[in-house]
Design an enzyme around this catalytic site. Structure first.
Site, PDB file in Angstrom:
ATOM      1  N   LYS A 226     -15.365 -30.189  10.601  1.00  0.00           N
ATOM      2  CA  LYS A 226     -14.749 -31.421  11.072  1.00  0.00           C
ATOM      3  C   LYS A 226     -13.686 -31.770  10.051  1.00  0.00           C
ATOM      4  O   LYS A 226     -13.987 -32.089   8.903  1.00  0.00           O
ATOM      5  CB  LYS A 226     -15.777 -32.549  11.183  1.00  0.00           C
TER       6      LYS A 226
ATOM      7  N   ILE B  79     -14.821 -34.613  16.900  1.00  0.00           N
ATOM      8  CA  ILE B  79     -15.965 -35.464  16.615  1.00  0.00           C
ATOM      9  C   ILE B  79     -15.376 -36.860  16.503  1.00  0.00           C
ATOM     10  O   ILE B  79     -14.703 -37.200  15.543  1.00  0.00           O
ATOM     11  CB  ILE B  79     -16.719 -35.005  15.359  1.00  0.00           C
TER      12      ILE B  79
ATOM     13  N   ARG C 126     -12.545 -40.761   2.121  1.00  0.00           N
ATOM     14  CA  ARG C 126     -13.802 -41.461   1.843  1.00  0.00           C
ATOM     15  C   ARG C 126     -14.527 -40.883   0.627  1.00  0.00           C
ATOM     16  O   ARG C 126     -15.178 -41.618  -0.110  1.00  0.00           O
ATOM     17  CB  ARG C 126     -14.740 -41.384   3.057  1.00  0.00           C
TER      18      ARG C 126
ATOM     19  N   THR D 181     -20.828 -40.864   9.716  1.00  0.00           N
ATOM     20  CA  THR D 181     -20.181 -42.038   9.134  1.00  0.00           C
ATOM     21  C   THR D 181     -20.230 -43.216  10.099  1.00  0.00           C
ATOM     22  O   THR D 181     -20.591 -44.337   9.715  1.00  0.00           O
ATOM     23  CB  THR D 181     -18.710 -41.722   8.803  1.00  0.00           C
TER      24      THR D 181
ATOM     25  N   TYR E  72     -18.415 -39.164  -4.656  1.00  0.00           N
ATOM     26  CA  TYR E  72     -18.541 -39.906  -5.908  1.00  0.00           C
ATOM     27  C   TYR E  72     -18.636 -39.016  -7.142  1.00  0.00           C
ATOM     28  O   TYR E  72     -17.883 -39.197  -8.092  1.00  0.00           O
ATOM     29  CB  TYR E  72     -19.733 -40.892  -5.900  1.00  0.00           C
TER      30      TYR E  72
ATOM     31  N   TYR F 213     -17.822 -31.002   6.775  1.00  0.00           N
ATOM     32  CA  TYR F 213     -17.136 -32.264   7.078  1.00  0.00           C
ATOM     33  C   TYR F 213     -16.245 -32.613   5.890  1.00  0.00           C
ATOM     34  O   TYR F 213     -16.742 -32.905   4.800  1.00  0.00           O
ATOM     35  CB  TYR F 213     -18.169 -33.349   7.355  1.00  0.00           C
TER      36      TYR F 213
END
Length: 299
Positions: free
Chosen positions: A162, A204, A139, A45, A108, A134
């Site tokens: 993560k 991270i 997000r 990201t 999405y 992740y």
């Protein structure tokens, strides 16, 4: 390959004149290794992977592997909301020589837990290197639940996560359901110590882009049993961390690096320059941490 412990920097992608600036990328990689960063995370990201073309991502990953030259692990972000594309990118990164993959939940299209399970299993079946899941629902709009993580751990290539949900109770449940060999990394810089206290193995990190040694030292203070020292280090960086997320990452961290002479360069649209009032908050946070603004390069 055993995944890393310590501070993995979610490395920015330097951009100049809308092109990846490989000269600065190489300098950043060497600087991080000199300053005790424990792993490089490429094209995550913070690396603006969403606005890099597929060919740019492949080149950035390959360049990073070659520049690191085995000195520390390289983890490549290869996630997608298209499973076939994620498989293609993951295989390409493996061929380039990365040590592991960081794969975000599909975004999405917002699949179910069943879809998440099948998505990650399909990718893991096609590669031969470790995968770090992740989870960043803020997000992606999708939360990878602890029970699903426990099911995914069955696959030998899926070796860590993560966790950036911000939900410490969720992290605790992952730790409870998964084996001691499953590696949990903090995806939120203000929660490194809390996640380490639940058995986490590192972070991270975004703030490690400008505080590499400090982030490494924070983590290894805790892992070395110096809990109070680690707590103080965590609280000592949290003001800066807050200012680095006052706008969407990586806007503030790139701004900070540019203020410090580190030549991170431009942001790609739709990300834009910081609002002046927020930039001033960031400047004050940097000054409070002892950085010099606008002077000589800090690397």
């Amino acid at each position: 390959m055993i995944l890393f412990e310590g501070s993995g920097v979610a490395l920015v992608t330097p951009i100049k004149n809308n092109q990846v600036n490989y000269e600065i990328l190489g300098k950043l990689i060497d600087w991080h290794i000199e300053n005790r960063t424990d792993a490089i995370i490429s094209c995550g990201t913070t690396g603006e992977a969403a606005t890099l073309t597929k060919e740019e991502k492949k080149k950035v990953i390959s360049f990073t592997v070659d520049k690191v030259d085995g000195r520390i692990p390289v983890i490549a972000g290869t996630g997608s909301n298209n499973t076939a594309d994620a498989i293609e990118m993951s295989k390409s990164a493996e061929a380039a020589g990365v040590d592991g993959l960081l794969i975000v939940t599909p975004y999405y299209n917002k699949t179910s837990q069943k879809g998440l399970l099948q998505h990650f299993m399909a990718i893991a079946d096609q590669v031969n290197i470790p995968i770090i899941l992740y989870n960043v629902p803020g997000r992606t709009g999708v939360n990878l639940l602890p029970m699903t993580v426990a099911e995914l751990e069955i696959h030998p290539r899926i070796q860590g996560i993560k966790e950036a949900s911000g939900d410490i109770s969720q992290v605790a449940e992952i730790a409870r359901l998964c084996s001691d060999n499953f590696r949990i990394y903090s995806g939120n810089d203000d929660q490194i110590v809390p996640i380490l206290s639940l058995g986490g193995k590192g972070a991270i990190s975004v703030v490690a882009n400008i505080l590499p040694k400090e982030t490494h030292d924070l983590i290894f203070s805790f892992l070395g049993g110096r809990i109070d020292e680690a707590r103080k280090k965590q609280l000592g960086i949290n003001g800066l961390v807050n200012s680095l997320f006052i706008e969407t990452n990586p806007i503030p961290i790139k701004t900070a690096m540019n203020l410090l002479g580190m030549e991170a360069g431009e942001l790609r649209l739709p990300l834009t320059d910081m609002e002046p009032k927020n930039k001033e908050i960031l400047v004050q946070s940097l000054l409070k941490m002892g950085f010099e603004i606008g002077g000589a390069s800090n690397y």
